[in-house]
Design a protein around this motif. Structure first.
Motif, PDB file in Angstrom:
ATOM      1  N   GLU A   1       1.474  -7.777  -0.200  1.00  0.00           N
ATOM      2  CA  GLU A   1       2.391  -8.767   0.361  1.00  0.00           C
ATOM      3  C   GLU A   1       1.971  -9.135   1.788  1.00  0.00           C
ATOM      4  O   GLU A   1       2.089 -10.269   2.216  1.00  0.00           O
ATOM      5  CB  GLU A   1       3.822  -8.211   0.359  1.00  0.00           C
ATOM      6  N   LEU A   2       1.440  -8.135   2.525  1.00  0.00           N
ATOM      7  CA  LEU A   2       1.075  -8.390   3.931  1.00  0.00           C
ATOM      8  C   LEU A   2      -0.133  -9.323   4.040  1.00  0.00           C
ATOM      9  O   LEU A   2      -0.249 -10.107   4.976  1.00  0.00           O
ATOM     10  CB  LEU A   2       0.787  -7.046   4.627  1.00  0.00           C
ATOM     11  N   THR A   3      -1.035  -9.240   3.050  1.00  0.00           N
ATOM     12  CA  THR A   3      -2.238 -10.085   3.133  1.00  0.00           C
ATOM     13  C   THR A   3      -2.155 -11.309   2.215  1.00  0.00           C
ATOM     14  O   THR A   3      -3.099 -12.102   2.157  1.00  0.00           O
ATOM     15  CB  THR A   3      -3.492  -9.272   2.733  1.00  0.00           C
ATOM     16  N   ALA A   4      -1.029 -11.475   1.534  1.00  0.00           N
ATOM     17  CA  ALA A   4      -0.910 -12.581   0.567  1.00  0.00           C
ATOM     18  C   ALA A   4      -1.298 -13.944   1.166  1.00  0.00           C
ATOM     19  O   ALA A   4      -2.041 -14.711   0.542  1.00  0.00           O
ATOM     20  CB  ALA A   4       0.507 -12.625  -0.013  1.00  0.00           C
TER      21      ALA A   4
ATOM     22  N   PRO B   1      -4.751  -2.007  -4.428  1.00  0.00           N
ATOM     23  CA  PRO B   1      -4.015  -0.900  -3.793  1.00  0.00           C
ATOM     24  C   PRO B   1      -4.196   0.447  -4.479  1.00  0.00           C
ATOM     25  O   PRO B   1      -4.348   1.465  -3.790  1.00  0.00           O
ATOM     26  CB  PRO B   1      -2.558  -1.386  -3.849  1.00  0.00           C
ATOM     27  N   GLU B   2      -4.290   0.451  -5.807  1.00  0.00           N
ATOM     28  CA  GLU B   2      -4.437   1.736  -6.509  1.00  0.00           C
ATOM     29  C   GLU B   2      -5.782   2.416  -6.190  1.00  0.00           C
ATOM     30  O   GLU B   2      -5.943   3.614  -6.411  1.00  0.00           O
ATOM     31  CB  GLU B   2      -4.292   1.549  -8.024  1.00  0.00           C
ATOM     32  N   GLU B   3      -6.713   1.664  -5.613  1.00  0.00           N
ATOM     33  CA  GLU B   3      -8.031   2.236  -5.260  1.00  0.00           C
ATOM     34  C   GLU B   3      -7.967   3.092  -3.992  1.00  0.00           C
ATOM     35  O   GLU B   3      -8.964   3.722  -3.606  1.00  0.00           O
ATOM     36  CB  GLU B   3      -9.057   1.123  -5.109  1.00  0.00           C
TER      37      GLU B   3
ATOM     38  N   TYR C   1      -9.875  -4.863   3.227  1.00  0.00           N
ATOM     39  CA  TYR C   1      -8.969  -5.931   2.810  1.00  0.00           C
ATOM     40  C   TYR C   1      -8.481  -5.716   1.387  1.00  0.00           C
ATOM     41  O   TYR C   1      -9.267  -5.732   0.452  1.00  0.00           O
ATOM     42  CB  TYR C   1      -9.666  -7.275   3.005  1.00  0.00           C
ATOM     43  N   PHE C   2      -7.176  -5.462   1.259  1.00  0.00           N
ATOM     44  CA  PHE C   2      -6.522  -5.215  -0.029  1.00  0.00           C
ATOM     45  C   PHE C   2      -5.475  -6.290  -0.275  1.00  0.00           C
ATOM     46  O   PHE C   2      -4.860  -6.801   0.664  1.00  0.00           O
ATOM     47  CB  PHE C   2      -5.849  -3.829  -0.022  1.00  0.00           C
TER      48      PHE C   2
ATOM     49  N   LEU D   1       0.827  -1.215   0.000  1.00  0.00           N
ATOM     50  CA  LEU D   1       0.000   0.000   0.000  1.00  0.00           C
ATOM     51  C   LEU D   1       0.856   1.258   0.000  1.00  0.00           C
ATOM     52  O   LEU D   1       0.497   2.259  -0.629  1.00  0.00           O
ATOM     53  CB  LEU D   1      -0.943  -0.006   1.207  1.00  0.00           C
ATOM     54  N   GLY D   2       2.012   1.210   0.666  1.00  0.00           N
ATOM     55  CA  GLY D   2       2.869   2.393   0.707  1.00  0.00           C
ATOM     56  C   GLY D   2       3.322   2.808  -0.673  1.00  0.00           C
ATOM     57  O   GLY D   2       3.292   3.993  -1.024  1.00  0.00           O
ATOM     58  N   LEU D   3       3.711   1.841  -1.489  1.00  0.00           N
ATOM     59  CA  LEU D   3       4.136   2.141  -2.866  1.00  0.00           C
ATOM     60  C   LEU D   3       2.937   2.616  -3.681  1.00  0.00           C
ATOM     61  O   LEU D   3       3.051   3.518  -4.506  1.00  0.00           O
ATOM     62  CB  LEU D   3       4.768   0.902  -3.490  1.00  0.00           C
ATOM     63  N   ALA D   4       1.767   2.068  -3.419  1.00  0.00           N
ATOM     64  CA  ALA D   4       0.557   2.524  -4.126  1.00  0.00           C
ATOM     65  C   ALA D   4       0.248   3.971  -3.766  1.00  0.00           C
ATOM     66  O   ALA D   4      -0.132   4.770  -4.637  1.00  0.00           O
ATOM     67  CB  ALA D   4      -0.632   1.622  -3.783  1.00  0.00           C
TER      68      ALA D   4
END
Ligand code: GCO
Length: 255
Positions: free
Chosen positions: A195-198, A222-224, A191-192, A22-25
């Motif tokens: 990597e954390l939720t993979a 994530p882009e949302e 819930y997105f 999400l940070g990169l998004a």
């Protein structure tokens, strides 16, 4: 016509934990709105790869590797960013980790590292930038909370406690710093897929549960989250303070 209130041209955003997920998004979304972005994380290789991708897309990017639990490291990183790159106008406190376990099986270390990174890290990063924002009479702080700022689920007690605390820390920042021209608000993702939720996405039972529990019937992309971040980072939210905007496909709207 005046420029759009959502335009971030001339502004610089520091996003913690932005080498991935999400940070990169958030970094991509803020850059697309015109901001220069500073990527932060502990893994310099990940940061360099993420920065290269953003530069290819035309963004102005710097990297500042440090652990958000390291107050001295944060202070040094912010001083270097402001001396060598640009003043930090926007701070996105995104850095976060998960250590899932039932409360009675959670080790003290697993409790402390989640609280230290997800809550204390946001406090330390804000304290590194807020004095400089206050001196300039303006600044945007965006704390990445969670639907777990409001609800818990088994095995995430440390994470929910941290994110619940981050919601109230956001309000504490707002009530102390609004008079100085700063706005502190939160974004609460549902819930997105990251990597954390993979591991959760890969679990057929959990995946089915989330898709059934979320009115939109799917995981978020994530882009949302970018549009909400741009809103809270821009002049469009100059009179918004202490608010947590939930982006969850309707998950918290009903049972
Ligand atoms: C979990 C997930 C959640 C999400 C997110 C929801 O274990 O239930 O990791 O905590 O990551 O925080 O907003």
């Amino acid at each position: 016509m005046p420029s759009s209130p959502f335009d971030l041209s001339g502004r610089t955003a520091l996003i913690t934990g932005s080498g991935q997920g999400l940070g990169l998004a958030f970094a991509r979304g803020l850059a697309a709105a015109g901001a220069a972005v500073v990527l932060n994380g502990r893994d310099e290789t990940k940061l360099a790869a993420a920065a290269a991708g953003l530069r290819t897309a035309g963004a102005r990017v710097a990297t500042a590797a440090c652990d958000v639990t390291d107050a001295a490291g944060l202070a040094a990183a912010v001083a270097r960013i402001e001396a060598e790159f640009a003043p930090v106008d926007i701070l996105v406190n995104n850095a976060g980790i998960q250590r899932r376990a039932p409360l009675l099986e959670l080790t003290e270390a697993q409790w402390r590292e989640v609280i230290d990174t997800n809550l204390t890290g946001a406090f330390l990063a804000a304290r590194a930038v807020a004095p400089r924002m206050i001196a300039r009479g303006r600044g945007k702080i965006i704390n990445v909370c969670s639907v777990m700022s409001e609800v818990a689920r088994p095995t995430t007690g440390n994470y929910a406690a941290a994110k619940g605390g981050l919601k109230m820390l956001t309000r504490a920042m707002a009530v102390e710093w609004a008079k100085h021209g700063l706005q502190a608000n939160g974004i609460a993702p549902g819930y997105f897929e990251t990597e954390l939720t993979a591991p959760l996405v890969a679990n057929p039972q959990f995946n089915a549960w989330i898709c059934g529990r979320t009115p939109a019937g799917r995981w978020g992309r994530p882009e949302e989250l970018a549009g909400t971040a741009v809103f809270l980072a821009s002049a469009a939210s100059d009179f918004v303070n202490g608010q947590i905007i939930v982006v969850d496909g309707g998950l918290l709207a009903g049972l």
